[in-house]
Write a protein that holds these residues in place. Structure first.
Motif, PDB file in Angstrom:
ATOM      1  N   GLY A 325       0.802  -1.232   0.000  1.00 56.56           N
ATOM      2  CA  GLY A 325       0.000   0.000   0.000  1.00 56.56           C
ATOM      3  C   GLY A 325       0.822   1.263   0.000  1.00 56.56           C
ATOM      4  O   GLY A 325       0.301   2.365  -0.277  1.00 56.56           O
ATOM      5  N   ALA A 352      -1.864   0.491   4.933  1.00 55.86           N
ATOM      6  CA  ALA A 352      -2.432  -0.828   5.262  1.00 55.86           C
ATOM      7  C   ALA A 352      -3.764  -1.033   4.549  1.00 55.86           C
ATOM      8  O   ALA A 352      -4.023  -2.102   3.964  1.00 55.86           O
ATOM      9  CB  ALA A 352      -2.603  -0.962   6.769  1.00 55.86           C
ATOM     10  N   GLN A 353      -4.615   0.006   4.573  1.00 51.40           N
ATOM     11  CA  GLN A 353      -5.907  -0.097   3.905  1.00 51.40           C
ATOM     12  C   GLN A 353      -5.738  -0.106   2.391  1.00 51.40           C
ATOM     13  O   GLN A 353      -6.429  -0.855   1.685  1.00 51.40           O
ATOM     14  CB  GLN A 353      -6.819   1.048   4.334  1.00 51.40           C
ATOM     15  CG  GLN A 353      -8.220   0.981   3.767  1.00 51.40           C
ATOM     16  CD  GLN A 353      -8.975  -0.265   4.219  1.00 51.40           C
ATOM     17  OE1 GLN A 353      -8.957  -0.629   5.389  1.00 51.40           O
ATOM     18  NE2 GLN A 353      -9.641  -0.934   3.283  1.00 51.40           N
ATOM     19  N   GLU A 354      -4.816   0.708   1.863  1.00 52.22           N
ATOM     20  CA  GLU A 354      -4.587   0.752   0.425  1.00 52.22           C
ATOM     21  C   GLU A 354      -4.075  -0.600  -0.077  1.00 52.22           C
ATOM     22  O   GLU A 354      -4.449  -1.054  -1.154  1.00 52.22           O
ATOM     23  CB  GLU A 354      -3.584   1.862   0.087  1.00 52.22           C
ATOM     24  CG  GLU A 354      -4.153   3.267   0.185  1.00 52.22           C
ATOM     25  CD  GLU A 354      -5.308   3.491  -0.771  1.00 52.22           C
ATOM     26  OE1 GLU A 354      -5.277   2.934  -1.899  1.00 52.22           O
ATOM     27  OE2 GLU A 354      -6.254   4.218  -0.410  1.00 52.22           O
ATOM     28  N   TYR A 356      -4.796  -3.476   1.212  1.00 50.40           N
ATOM     29  CA  TYR A 356      -5.985  -4.348   1.194  1.00 50.40           C
ATOM     30  C   TYR A 356      -6.814  -4.088  -0.057  1.00 50.40           C
ATOM     31  O   TYR A 356      -7.263  -5.030  -0.729  1.00 50.40           O
ATOM     32  CB  TYR A 356      -6.821  -4.100   2.444  1.00 50.40           C
ATOM     33  CG  TYR A 356      -8.158  -4.802   2.426  1.00 50.40           C
ATOM     34  CD1 TYR A 356      -8.270  -6.147   2.755  1.00 50.40           C
ATOM     35  CD2 TYR A 356      -9.318  -4.123   2.061  1.00 50.40           C
ATOM     36  CE1 TYR A 356      -9.494  -6.807   2.732  1.00 50.40           C
ATOM     37  CE2 TYR A 356     -10.549  -4.770   2.033  1.00 50.40           C
ATOM     38  CZ  TYR A 356     -10.626  -6.101   2.360  1.00 50.40           C
ATOM     39  OH  TYR A 356     -11.834  -6.736   2.334  1.00 50.40           O
ATOM     40  N   ASN A 357      -7.028  -2.802  -0.383  1.00 52.88           N
ATOM     41  CA  ASN A 357      -7.844  -2.448  -1.547  1.00 52.88           C
ATOM     42  C   ASN A 357      -7.249  -2.998  -2.837  1.00 52.88           C
ATOM     43  O   ASN A 357      -7.982  -3.414  -3.742  1.00 52.88           O
ATOM     44  CB  ASN A 357      -7.968  -0.924  -1.647  1.00 52.88           C
ATOM     45  CG  ASN A 357      -8.743  -0.331  -0.479  1.00 52.88           C
ATOM     46  OD1 ASN A 357      -9.485  -1.039   0.214  1.00 52.88           O
ATOM     47  ND2 ASN A 357      -8.569   0.963  -0.238  1.00 52.88           N
ATOM     48  N   GLU A 360      -7.579  -7.272  -2.427  1.00 52.14           N
ATOM     49  CA  GLU A 360      -8.795  -7.994  -2.027  1.00 52.14           C
ATOM     50  C   GLU A 360      -9.465  -8.758  -3.167  1.00 52.14           C
ATOM     51  O   GLU A 360     -10.145  -9.757  -2.942  1.00 52.14           O
ATOM     52  CB  GLU A 360      -9.800  -7.017  -1.400  1.00 52.14           C
ATOM     53  CG  GLU A 360     -10.366  -5.997  -2.365  1.00 52.14           C
ATOM     54  CD  GLU A 360     -11.533  -5.236  -1.755  1.00 52.14           C
ATOM     55  OE1 GLU A 360     -12.252  -5.838  -0.940  1.00 52.14           O
ATOM     56  OE2 GLU A 360     -11.711  -4.053  -2.091  1.00 52.14           O
ATOM     57  N   ALA A 369      -4.933 -10.383   1.694  1.00 54.99           N
ATOM     58  CA  ALA A 369      -5.436  -9.010   1.799  1.00 54.99           C
ATOM     59  C   ALA A 369      -5.738  -8.636   3.246  1.00 54.99           C
ATOM     60  O   ALA A 369      -5.413  -7.529   3.699  1.00 54.99           O
ATOM     61  CB  ALA A 369      -6.682  -8.853   0.929  1.00 54.99           C
ATOM     62  N   GLN A 373      -4.028  -5.777   5.593  1.00 54.96           N
ATOM     63  CA  GLN A 373      -4.866  -4.742   6.208  1.00 54.96           C
ATOM     64  C   GLN A 373      -4.660  -4.658   7.716  1.00 54.96           C
ATOM     65  O   GLN A 373      -4.697  -3.576   8.319  1.00 54.96           O
ATOM     66  CB  GLN A 373      -6.338  -5.036   5.900  1.00 54.96           C
ATOM     67  CG  GLN A 373      -7.304  -3.979   6.426  1.00 54.96           C
ATOM     68  CD  GLN A 373      -8.755  -4.412   6.236  1.00 54.96           C
ATOM     69  OE1 GLN A 373      -9.088  -5.592   6.441  1.00 54.96           O
ATOM     70  NE2 GLN A 373      -9.595  -3.485   5.824  1.00 54.96           N
ATOM     71  N   GLN A 374      -4.424  -5.810   8.378  1.00 58.57           N
ATOM     72  CA  GLN A 374      -4.407  -5.852   9.840  1.00 58.57           C
ATOM     73  C   GLN A 374      -3.008  -5.830  10.452  1.00 58.57           C
ATOM     74  O   GLN A 374      -2.880  -5.885  11.675  1.00 58.57           O
ATOM     75  CB  GLN A 374      -5.139  -7.122  10.314  1.00 58.57           C
ATOM     76  CG  GLN A 374      -6.609  -7.181   9.940  1.00 58.57           C
ATOM     77  CD  GLN A 374      -7.250  -8.501  10.349  1.00 58.57           C
ATOM     78  OE1 GLN A 374      -6.683  -9.276  11.121  1.00 58.57           O
ATOM     79  NE2 GLN A 374      -8.435  -8.757   9.817  1.00 58.57           N
TER      80      GLN A 374
END
Length: 456
Positions: A325, A352-354, A356-357, A360, A369, A373-374
């Motif tokens: 990310g 972290a979120q990017e 995952y995006n 996913e 993913a 993210q975690q």
């Protein structure tokens, strides 16, 4: 002429003798008893047809004796005698306890003879009825036997046809390994007529309730792989084995081809992940090698914790791209020397979120993913981006978190020099159970302190 046996039970000797005289004249055989217990002994040891019982007797009264006699032999007809005029009790013995009739003392000889005669008539009628019923039941049993035997034969033929037409080879083998039966599929499998197979040795180990694979060489020299399942059965009255054989040669070949394809796909996936990792490190050259070192440490922690081979592999693959990310974070922020601002830190936290995006929609065999993210979540809920806590965080992500912290603190960053491995281990030890999973921390400390693990 069949004897007619009567039991007379009365605690008064003279009454017993008087009844005996009256009935012997009529041709009856008389047995005497002077209490209820003796009456039961007579019934147990002698073929009694009719019993005459006085109600009032010592040891066991007549009513109790009546109940027990009926339990011993329901065909015995029982007459009750009494010197009391308690007609309610007398009627109860007939209605509730199964007495045939009663006589109230004193009674006349003709009265006694009449009641005894009727008792024998009733007994003879019941016995005749029982014999008729028995004949009927025997006839019905014969019909049922014939019907069941026919059904059995039909079932035998049905199952014989099922076995004969079964696609699997069915072979009956004695406990000594001699073939006794072969169906059509068995003939085809061994390429022999059953007459040639029956009587020969089966030639393979006999292991009941186990599935094994055996190899059969056909006439043309080709090797066929056969799955064999054996179960115990009975053949012509002796213990035997039923062998169900299925040719799985084609399936085995397909499995091997599939395995080769999976290996090829896995290698391609690993290559792709390595390329992605290189792209991330090109974006952030100051952390070159960070992802690989985190992946190596995370894998070692997972192995120390005894995770399965599949989960360990998934952790390693995710570790190699866990900072994917960061491609969304401006390079000038990632490589900025000195302290970063709160706004810049929020942009970095977004990675972290990017990650995952981006991941996913890709179907990995592991939760890649979600781990990405975690991997910055803390078990007390203070992490990001979701603020998860405890078991809400995947174990793989809890492992990645510890590995990431240790590697980051031990390595150089644009905004600070390397803090060293000792400082990193003190950090996770001090915050074990607060930010970091205790089991993961213990495994990590064991690697460095006891097993000599070093970051590459």
């Amino acid at each position: 002429m069949t004897e007619k046996n009567i039991l007379v039970a009365d605690d008064q000797q003279e009454v017993c003798d008087l009844i005996k005289q009256m009935l012997e004249i009529e041709g009856y055989t008389i047995f005497q008893a002077f209490n209820g217990k003796e009456a039961l002994e007579v019934v147990q040891n002698s073929p009694i047809d009719v019993a005459i019982l006085d109600i009032k007797m010592p040891v066991m009264d007549g009513i109790e004796a009546l109940k027990k006699i009926k339990q011993m032999d329901a065909s015995i007809e029982v007459l009750i005698t009494t010197g009391f005029s308690d007609f309610k009790t007398l009627k109860q013995t007939v209605d509730d306890y199964g007495a045939f009739d009663y006589l109230s003392k004193p009674f006349y000889r003709d009265e006694l003879i009449h009641v005894v005669h009727n008792a024998f008539l009733k007994r003879d009628f019941n016995l005749q009825k029982d014999r008729t019923d028995l004949k009927g039941r025997i006839a019905q049993l014969e019909k049922d036997f014939i019907k069941k035997n026919r059904e059995l034969r039909e079932t035998q033929i049905k199952y014989k046809n099922i076995i004969e037409e079964n696609a699997d080879s069915i072979i009956i083998v004695t406990k000594d390994g001699i073939v006794r039966f072969v169906n059509s599929a068995g003939e085809a499998l061994f390429d022999k007529k059953r007459e040639k197979l029956i009587g020969e040795s089966f030639g393979f180990p006999l292991m009941a309730r186990e599935t094994t694979e055996i190899e059969i060489i056909s006439k043309d020299g080709n090797i066929r792989t056969v799955e064999a399942r054996l179960s115990e059965t009975e053949w012509e009255g002796e213990m035997a084995y039923l062998a169900s054989l299925r040719d799985i040669t084609d399936r085995k070949q397909m499995e091997e081809q599939l395995q080769q394809s999976l290996v090829h796909i896995k290698k391609s996936m690993e290559g792709t992940i390595q390329v992605v990792s290189m792209i991330v490190e090109k974006k952030d050259p100051y952390t070159a090698g960070h992802q690989q070192r985190v992946a190596d440490l995370a894998r070692a922690i997972a192995e120390e914790m005894g995770l399965s081979k599949e989960r360990i592999e998934g952790i390693y693959m995710t570790g190699v791209i866990h900072d994917l990310g960061k491609v969304s974070v401006p390079t000038e922020i990632l490589s900025k020397p000195g302290e970063i601002t709160a706004t810049e830190f929020e942009l970095i936290k977004n990675h972290a979120q990017e990650g995952y995006n981006i991941l996913e929609k890709i179907e990995f065999p592991w939760p890649v993913a979600l781990i990405v993210q975690q991997h910055h979540e803390n078990i007390d809920g203070s992490g990001y981006p979701l603020g998860l806590s405890g078991k809400e965080i995947l174990l793989e992500a809890r492992i990645m978190c510890v590995a990431d912290v240790v590697e980051a603190m031990a390595s150089h960053r644009p905004y600070r020099p390397a803090l060293g491995i000792d400082t990193a281990l003190k950090e996770i030890s001090h915050k074990k159970g607060i930010l970091y999973d205790p089991e993961v921390v213990d495994a990590c400390l064991t690697l460095f302190n006891e097993k000599g693990f070093q970051l590459a």
